[in-house]
Enzyme design. Structure first.
Site, PDB file in Angstrom:
ATOM      1  N   TRP A 185     -18.102   0.643   9.600  1.00  0.00           N
ATOM      2  CA  TRP A 185     -16.829   1.190  10.055  1.00  0.00           C
ATOM      3  C   TRP A 185     -16.876   2.624  10.577  1.00  0.00           C
ATOM      4  O   TRP A 185     -15.856   3.165  11.022  1.00  0.00           O
ATOM      5  CB  TRP A 185     -15.791   1.089   8.930  1.00  0.00           C
ATOM      6  CG  TRP A 185     -15.477  -0.328   8.590  1.00  0.00           C
ATOM      7  CD1 TRP A 185     -16.035  -1.070   7.581  1.00  0.00           C
ATOM      8  CD2 TRP A 185     -14.587  -1.206   9.286  1.00  0.00           C
ATOM      9  NE1 TRP A 185     -15.528  -2.350   7.594  1.00  0.00           N
ATOM     10  CE2 TRP A 185     -14.634  -2.464   8.631  1.00  0.00           C
ATOM     11  CE3 TRP A 185     -13.748  -1.051  10.395  1.00  0.00           C
ATOM     12  CZ2 TRP A 185     -13.879  -3.555   9.066  1.00  0.00           C
ATOM     13  CZ3 TRP A 185     -12.988  -2.141  10.811  1.00  0.00           C
ATOM     14  CH2 TRP A 185     -13.063  -3.371  10.149  1.00  0.00           C
ATOM     15  N   GLU A 203       1.680   8.723  16.453  1.00  0.00           N
ATOM     16  CA  GLU A 203       1.823   7.683  15.418  1.00  0.00           C
ATOM     17  C   GLU A 203       1.404   8.252  14.071  1.00  0.00           C
ATOM     18  O   GLU A 203       0.300   8.749  13.909  1.00  0.00           O
ATOM     19  CB  GLU A 203       0.947   6.468  15.769  1.00  0.00           C
ATOM     20  CG  GLU A 203       1.001   5.363  14.718  1.00  0.00           C
ATOM     21  CD  GLU A 203       0.139   4.140  15.068  1.00  0.00           C
ATOM     22  OE1 GLU A 203       0.215   3.652  16.217  1.00  0.00           O
ATOM     23  OE2 GLU A 203      -0.615   3.683  14.193  1.00  0.00           O
ATOM     24  N   GLU A 208      -4.506  15.163  -2.668  1.00  0.00           N
ATOM     25  CA  GLU A 208      -5.718  15.613  -1.980  1.00  0.00           C
ATOM     26  C   GLU A 208      -6.752  16.129  -2.983  1.00  0.00           C
ATOM     27  O   GLU A 208      -7.941  15.873  -2.858  1.00  0.00           O
ATOM     28  CB  GLU A 208      -5.347  16.709  -0.979  1.00  0.00           C
ATOM     29  CG  GLU A 208      -6.531  17.188  -0.160  1.00  0.00           C
ATOM     30  CD  GLU A 208      -6.129  18.221   0.877  1.00  0.00           C
ATOM     31  OE1 GLU A 208      -5.129  18.928   0.657  1.00  0.00           O
ATOM     32  OE2 GLU A 208      -6.829  18.313   1.902  1.00  0.00           O
ATOM     33  N   ARG A 262      -1.660   1.397  22.209  1.00  0.00           N
ATOM     34  CA  ARG A 262      -2.283   2.203  21.149  1.00  0.00           C
ATOM     35  C   ARG A 262      -3.685   2.680  21.528  1.00  0.00           C
ATOM     36  O   ARG A 262      -4.441   1.958  22.185  1.00  0.00           O
ATOM     37  CB  ARG A 262      -2.337   1.410  19.843  1.00  0.00           C
ATOM     38  CG  ARG A 262      -0.960   1.137  19.282  1.00  0.00           C
ATOM     39  CD  ARG A 262      -1.034   0.297  18.037  1.00  0.00           C
ATOM     40  NE  ARG A 262      -1.214   1.043  16.819  1.00  0.00           N
ATOM     41  CZ  ARG A 262      -2.104   0.759  15.874  1.00  0.00           C
ATOM     42  NH1 ARG A 262      -2.960  -0.232  16.032  1.00  0.00           N
ATOM     43  NH2 ARG A 262      -2.164   1.460  14.773  1.00  0.00           N
ATOM     44  N   GLU A 270     -10.547  -3.296  16.563  1.00  0.00           N
ATOM     45  CA  GLU A 270     -10.798  -4.028  15.321  1.00  0.00           C
ATOM     46  C   GLU A 270     -10.724  -5.542  15.533  1.00  0.00           C
ATOM     47  O   GLU A 270     -10.041  -6.261  14.811  1.00  0.00           O
ATOM     48  CB  GLU A 270      -9.812  -3.574  14.235  1.00  0.00           C
ATOM     49  CG  GLU A 270      -9.921  -2.091  13.952  1.00  0.00           C
ATOM     50  CD  GLU A 270      -9.073  -1.606  12.780  1.00  0.00           C
ATOM     51  OE1 GLU A 270      -7.965  -2.137  12.588  1.00  0.00           O
ATOM     52  OE2 GLU A 270      -9.543  -0.696  12.061  1.00  0.00           O
ATOM     53  N   GLU A 280      -1.082   3.757   2.979  1.00  0.00           N
ATOM     54  CA  GLU A 280      -2.336   3.007   2.900  1.00  0.00           C
ATOM     55  C   GLU A 280      -3.453   3.778   2.196  1.00  0.00           C
ATOM     56  O   GLU A 280      -4.059   3.279   1.261  1.00  0.00           O
ATOM     57  CB  GLU A 280      -2.777   2.610   4.313  1.00  0.00           C
ATOM     58  CG  GLU A 280      -4.121   1.909   4.327  1.00  0.00           C
ATOM     59  CD  GLU A 280      -4.549   1.453   5.717  1.00  0.00           C
ATOM     60  OE1 GLU A 280      -3.808   1.691   6.682  1.00  0.00           O
ATOM     61  OE2 GLU A 280      -5.636   0.855   5.821  1.00  0.00           O
ATOM     62  N   ASP A 285      -8.279   7.801  10.751  1.00  0.00           N
ATOM     63  CA  ASP A 285      -7.313   6.775  10.368  1.00  0.00           C
ATOM     64  C   ASP A 285      -6.486   7.188   9.151  1.00  0.00           C
ATOM     65  O   ASP A 285      -6.737   6.719   8.049  1.00  0.00           O
ATOM     66  CB  ASP A 285      -8.071   5.474  10.079  1.00  0.00           C
ATOM     67  CG  ASP A 285      -7.140   4.275   9.987  1.00  0.00           C
ATOM     68  OD1 ASP A 285      -5.944   4.431  10.270  1.00  0.00           O
ATOM     69  OD2 ASP A 285      -7.621   3.195   9.627  1.00  0.00           O
ATOM     70  N   LYS A 338      -2.663   8.031  16.971  1.00  0.00           N
ATOM     71  CA  LYS A 338      -2.574   8.368  15.542  1.00  0.00           C
ATOM     72  C   LYS A 338      -2.740   9.872  15.361  1.00  0.00           C
ATOM     73  O   LYS A 338      -3.469  10.511  16.111  1.00  0.00           O
ATOM     74  CB  LYS A 338      -3.660   7.630  14.749  1.00  0.00           C
ATOM     75  CG  LYS A 338      -3.408   6.126  14.628  1.00  0.00           C
ATOM     76  CD  LYS A 338      -4.343   5.470  13.617  1.00  0.00           C
ATOM     77  CE  LYS A 338      -4.087   3.960  13.579  1.00  0.00           C
ATOM     78  NZ  LYS A 338      -4.823   3.252  12.521  1.00  0.00           N
ATOM     79  N   GLU A 370       0.951  -6.274   6.395  1.00  0.00           N
ATOM     80  CA  GLU A 370      -0.336  -5.585   6.394  1.00  0.00           C
ATOM     81  C   GLU A 370      -0.103  -4.149   5.929  1.00  0.00           C
ATOM     82  O   GLU A 370       0.739  -3.440   6.484  1.00  0.00           O
ATOM     83  CB  GLU A 370      -0.963  -5.618   7.795  1.00  0.00           C
ATOM     84  CG  GLU A 370      -2.338  -4.979   7.812  1.00  0.00           C
ATOM     85  CD  GLU A 370      -3.256  -5.504   8.924  1.00  0.00           C
ATOM     86  OE1 GLU A 370      -2.886  -6.477   9.610  1.00  0.00           O
ATOM     87  OE2 GLU A 370      -4.351  -4.935   9.089  1.00  0.00           O
ATOM     88  N   ARG A 371      -0.817  -3.782   4.888  1.00  0.00           N
ATOM     89  CA  ARG A 371      -0.658  -2.443   4.294  1.00  0.00           C
ATOM     90  C   ARG A 371       0.774  -2.220   3.798  1.00  0.00           C
ATOM     91  O   ARG A 371       1.324  -1.110   3.925  1.00  0.00           O
ATOM     92  CB  ARG A 371      -1.059  -1.344   5.274  1.00  0.00           C
ATOM     93  CG  ARG A 371      -2.386  -1.558   5.957  1.00  0.00           C
ATOM     94  CD  ARG A 371      -3.494  -1.785   4.981  1.00  0.00           C
ATOM     95  NE  ARG A 371      -4.751  -2.099   5.648  1.00  0.00           N
ATOM     96  CZ  ARG A 371      -5.851  -2.430   4.961  1.00  0.00           C
ATOM     97  NH1 ARG A 371      -5.837  -2.511   3.646  1.00  0.00           N
ATOM     98  NH2 ARG A 371      -6.964  -2.700   5.605  1.00  0.00           N
ATOM     99  N   ARG A 389     -17.197   8.061  15.164  1.00  0.00           N
ATOM    100  CA  ARG A 389     -15.905   7.383  15.331  1.00  0.00           C
ATOM    101  C   ARG A 389     -14.796   8.362  15.705  1.00  0.00           C
ATOM    102  O   ARG A 389     -13.886   8.013  16.452  1.00  0.00           O
ATOM    103  CB  ARG A 389     -15.550   6.639  14.035  1.00  0.00           C
ATOM    104  CG  ARG A 389     -14.167   6.067  14.051  1.00  0.00           C
ATOM    105  CD  ARG A 389     -13.972   5.072  12.952  1.00  0.00           C
ATOM    106  NE  ARG A 389     -12.542   4.873  12.694  1.00  0.00           N
ATOM    107  CZ  ARG A 389     -12.062   4.069  11.784  1.00  0.00           C
ATOM    108  NH1 ARG A 389     -12.891   3.380  11.009  1.00  0.00           N
ATOM    109  NH2 ARG A 389     -10.773   3.935  11.609  1.00  0.00           N
TER     110      ARG A 389
HETATM  111  O1  GCW Z   1      -6.343   1.581   9.173  1.00  0.00           O
HETATM  112  C1  GCW Z   1      -6.379   0.423   9.809  1.00  0.00           C
HETATM  113  C2  GCW Z   1      -5.774  -0.509   8.845  1.00  0.00           C
HETATM  114  C3  GCW Z   1      -5.483  -1.825   9.476  1.00  0.00           C
HETATM  115  C4  GCW Z   1      -4.590  -1.573  10.686  1.00  0.00           C
HETATM  116  C5  GCW Z   1      -5.294  -0.621  11.637  1.00  0.00           C
HETATM  117  C6  GCW Z   1      -4.456  -0.245  12.838  1.00  0.00           C
HETATM  118  C7  GCW Z   1      -2.880  -2.947  11.602  1.00  0.00           C
HETATM  119  O2  GCW Z   1      -6.616  -0.654   7.733  1.00  0.00           O
HETATM  120  O3  GCW Z   1      -4.863  -2.636   8.526  1.00  0.00           O
HETATM  121  O4  GCW Z   1      -4.231  -2.753  11.324  1.00  0.00           O
HETATM  122  O5  GCW Z   1      -5.593   0.553  10.963  1.00  0.00           O
HETATM  123  O6  GCW Z   1      -3.870   0.820  12.830  1.00  0.00           O
HETATM  124  O7  GCW Z   1      -4.400  -0.995  13.789  1.00  0.00           O
END
Ligand code: GCW
Length: 674
Positions: A537, A383, A507, A315, A282, A389, A361, A356, A156-157, A332
């Site tokens: 989203w 994180e 950027e 998380r 998610e 990504e 994100d 994060k 994933e990513r 969000r």
């Molecule tokens: O940004 C999103 C990503 C998902 C990812 C999620 C996360 C693993 O698009 O692909 O899933 O974050 O951090 O859980």
């Protein structure tokens, strides 16, 4: 133009997969004498970490200096390298040179391993071992890589090929597993999460008989390099395996099932460090499903792994991903804080909350998450994402270490002193021992590991920074360049400059002033200005014909109040708000004047034109290295830069045209907009 002197000292194709551990010949710098004889005392050569350290030393100095070191166990030598046990902080080491003797002192095996890698770094950079006086200790107790690898082999990513841990539901173990461990350990990584946080299908079975043997074998290989293995856990595992039809953390049958499961797992995988959990996020199941808190969920698991010394890394990426874009109150950015702050102090002592870096994100520019500094009684881990990504997917160059430095240096004002993010996750602010940094990893099965050769600098840099947060991003870049390409001055300078400028360039041609997100949905590569504007989203830019940006001030969503003062007021006040984050916090007219005197709109136009020009200059700079770097690498980067240029133009033209059409205001400089 070829440079024959350099050429024979450059890594060739076969060595290239070793990245910064390529160990091609180096100038001696009077270093040979220090590695010809090695004595070890206080450590057993049979210990796997010590054995690996010794093998690495042999390999490194063999390749770089053509020396075959002689080992003298428990014997005194009067010249060379003496490794001995002594007082140093955990996972730290001292390197002292005197009269031709280099002494490496450490209190544990990992310290020895890291000390050996330090010596090899010094040799690779053609820096003298003579006169060394260094005491090194980790800034962060935990320094982890999180892989989002799935058991079918996809990542994933992932932007560098298929997984090298999994294929078709099986666990792979080969030479690459060990090379991975060496690379990770060489920069001080001490924890690895093997599988994706989205735990589905076969991955749910990683905690069963089906996979124990192989997982235990990987854990053992990693342990030989001082790395603890962790797994991502499916919170709904009881329901999907043979357990009760619930995952309610307060249900006795569920707890009983997990208790037995943990006993079985830790019996079968003795080195296991614990688990990483993405819950209620998610679409993933979690305690909220049962009306329980995040703390109920995390604590239940934490109590059950505690007897085995395990930890639960939980998380904080919990937000409503089914928002209505018409709703301007739900924000969000607020979600992490709103979901977690209320239970600060309620998490058990072997729970770590993983946060994060930003509240959204992994965008190219975000403020620091207000949970960092908000939570004061909970173990915390930062994180970050080196998998690119949203930052160019290892096609576009984007060296992320300067961004991580900004995050670490951010003053949260959570206390009078030791209040930066680095202090918090390093455990200094609140006296935590379970804390640190994790990076979503950028590796894959590609021969060069990271797709873009220069993206390996993010892997290297993350580890180096996590071990020593006081290092400068530029220092790390130059070090990586010398380790990887050798010590040719022009190469080092060019590569360092390319890396250091890359984040700013990216950027400039993507989304302006902290707004983020104007990206193609799902794939997250390339522009699509309204791609997320009317979706669920929660990632909106709110552009209309008069202006753009999200009002997160007191008059808007109130997000600014999640920060301590004076940060809250600074962000709230449009005049004081750091300009690079202006549109993250404020909705402003296109005619708003920035400190430069430019209007907001003109700034958008200018920066997008500049971004493309900078990529053109990057290409020319790289072309100057033809013949100085290995052809294989020259071509790899050249090809990526070409694609980056194409992408940058697409961003420039789409973003500029979009705002021209919305606002009806042209570019003052009359450049082409469509
Ligand atoms: O940004 C999103 C990503 C998902 C990812 C999620 C996360 C693993 O698009 O692909 O899933 O974050 O951090 O859980």
């Amino acid at each position: 133009m070829k440079n024959p002197v350099q050429e024979n000292r450059m890594p060739q194709d076969a060595a290239w997969s070793q990245l910064w551990l390529c160990y091609t010949p180096r100038q001696d710098a009077d270093n040979r004498a220090y590695v010809e004889q090695v004595s070890v005392s206080g450590f057993a050569m049979t210990d796997p970490v010590i054995r690996n350290a010794w093998q690495e030393l042999q390999r490194g100095v063999g390749g770089m200096l053509d020396v075959r070191p002689v080992l003298r166990e428990d014997a005194a030598i009067d010249r060379g390298l003496s490794v001995r046990r002594g007082e140093t902080p955990a996972e730290g080491y001292a390197l002292m040179e005197k009269n031709g003797m280099l002494t490496l002192t450490a209190s544990d095996e990992k310290g020895v391993l890291y000390g050996i890698f330090h010596i090899l770094r010094q040799i690779a950079q053609e820096k003298p071992l003579q006169g060394m006086r260094e005491l090194c200790q980790p800034s962060n107790p935990l320094r982890m890589l999180n892989h989002w690898d799935n058991m079918d082999g996809s990542i994933e990513r992932g932007y560098a090929g298929a997984s090298f841990f999994f294929r078709d539901g099986e666990i792979l173990i080969d030479g690459r597993t060990q090379d991975y461990a060496r690379l990770a350990a060489s920069v001080g990584i001490n924890g690895v999460v093997l599988n994706n946080v989205n735990v589905k299908e076969q991955a749910t079975w990683l905690i069963t008989e089906r996979y124990f043997d192989r997982v235990a074998r990987i854990a053992e290989i990693l342990a030989g390099y001082g790395i603890r293995l962790f797994l991502s856990l499916n919170y709904a595992a009881p329901m999907e395996l043979d357990g009760p039809d619930s995952a309610d953390p307060l249900c006795p049958e569920v707890v009983g099932w997990w208790r037995d499961k943990m006993a079985e797992v830790f019996r079968s995988i003795p080195n296991l460090g614990g688990f990483l959990v993405k819950a209620d996020s998610e679409g993933r199941p979690g305690p909220f499903t049962y009306g329980r808190t995040q703390a109920d969920g995390a604590n239940m698991l934490a109590d059950l792994v505690k007897p085995y010394g395990g930890v639960i890394i939980w998380r904080c990426f919990v937000y409503n991903c089914k928002q209505d874009w018409r709703d301007r109150k739900t924000d969000r950015a607020r979600a992490g804080y709103d979901n977690f702050i209320g239970m600060d102090g309620a998490y058990h002592d072997n729970v770590i909350l993983q946060i994060k870096n930003g509240p959204m994100d992994f965008q190219i520019r975000e403020p620091v998450s207000p949970l960092l500094g908000g939570l004061t009684r909970t173990n915390q881990m930062l994180e970050v994402q080196i998998a690119q990504e949203y930052t160019g997917q290892q096609i576009d160059l984007c060296y992320l270490i300067p961004m991580f430095k900004e995050t670490l240096d951010f003053k949260t004002y959570c206390g009078a002193a030791q209040d930066t993010v680095a202090d918090i996750v390093g455990g200094r602010s609140f006296g935590s021992r379970l804390c640190g940094m994790a990076a979503v990893c950028n590796t894959g099965g590609d021969a060069n590991w990271t797709g873009h050769d220069l993206a390996a600098a993010n892997l290297y840099g993350f580890g180096r920074l996590a071990y020593d947060t006081s290092l400068a991003a530029e220092e790390i870049a130059a070090e990586w360049a010398r380790m990887t390409y050798g010590c040719d001055r022009k190469t080092t300078d060019t590569v360092t400059a390319l890396l250091m400028g890359s984040r700013g360039t990216y950027e400039k041609y993507t989304s302006p002033l902290g707004i983020g997100w104007m990206v193609e949905p799902n794939t997250h590569y390339g522009p699509n200005v309204d791609g997320y504007e009317y979706s669920r989203w929660g990632t909106y830019h709110r552009a209309d014909h008069l202006g753009l940006g999200v009002d997160r001030t007191d008059a808007g969503t109130g997000y600014v109040r999640q920060y301590h003062e004076p940060n809250a007021s600074r962000y709230n006040n449009v005049q004081e708000c750091p300009e690079e984050l202006l549109l993250f916090f404020h909705h402003l007219p296109y005619t708003y004047r920035l400190r430069s005197g430019k209007t907001l709109l003109q700034h958008i136009y200018d920066s997008h034109f500049e971004g493309v020009e900078e990529v053109e200059r990057m290409i020319r700079a790289w072309e100057g290295l033809e013949g100085r770097v290995p052809d294989i690498s020259y071509r790899n980067v050249r090809e990526r830069l070409e694609r980056q240029l194409h992408n940058a133009k697409e961003w420039r033209d789409q973003v500029n045209s979009y705002f021209y059409r919305k606002s009806g205001i042209g570019d003052e400089k009359g450049r082409e907009i469509f």
